[in-house]
Write a protein that holds these residues in place. Sequence first.
Motif, PDB file in Angstrom:
ATOM      1  N   VAL A 119       1.726  -4.552   4.960  1.00 54.72           N
ATOM      2  CA  VAL A 119       0.472  -4.862   5.630  1.00 54.72           C
ATOM      3  C   VAL A 119       0.759  -5.269   7.067  1.00 54.72           C
ATOM      4  O   VAL A 119       1.824  -5.783   7.385  1.00 54.72           O
ATOM      5  CB  VAL A 119      -0.315  -5.969   4.895  1.00 54.72           C
ATOM      6  N   SER A 120      -0.194  -5.046   7.951  1.00 51.11           N
ATOM      7  CA  SER A 120       0.046  -5.269   9.375  1.00 51.11           C
ATOM      8  C   SER A 120       0.222  -6.737   9.745  1.00 51.11           C
ATOM      9  O   SER A 120       0.857  -7.047  10.733  1.00 51.11           O
ATOM     10  CB  SER A 120      -1.090  -4.657  10.195  1.00 51.11           C
ATOM     11  N   MET A 172       0.847  -1.161   0.000  1.00 52.34           N
ATOM     12  CA  MET A 172       0.000   0.000   0.000  1.00 52.34           C
ATOM     13  C   MET A 172       0.893   1.225   0.000  1.00 52.34           C
ATOM     14  O   MET A 172       1.740   1.388   0.863  1.00 52.34           O
ATOM     15  CB  MET A 172      -0.873  -0.026   1.247  1.00 52.34           C
TER      16      MET A 172
END
Length: 86
Positions: free
Chosen positions: A19-20, A1
């Motif tokens: 991403v987490s 992202m």
Amino acid sequence: MATSCGRATAGYAVRFKPVSMLAQGSHTSNVTFGAAARPRHRISGSTQAFSYSLTTQLADWTTYQHSPAHSGYVRATFDPASFRKA
């Protein structure tokens, strides 16, 4: 992202945020992007591509006083008859 994009000295700079829930280990892939005058109408010659490599390492999870409840309680059973003086 992509989290931000700005004009750099010799082109554009783009920063990405993983991403987490990314799994621990090595990750590689390719990114391709291009400028568009309007949606689905890419400007000729604007396409750029690059590859990236990202390695994630997670620290050991530690707790204080044994458990997340911080009680210090350890479930164990001992037989007093098996204890001897040192």
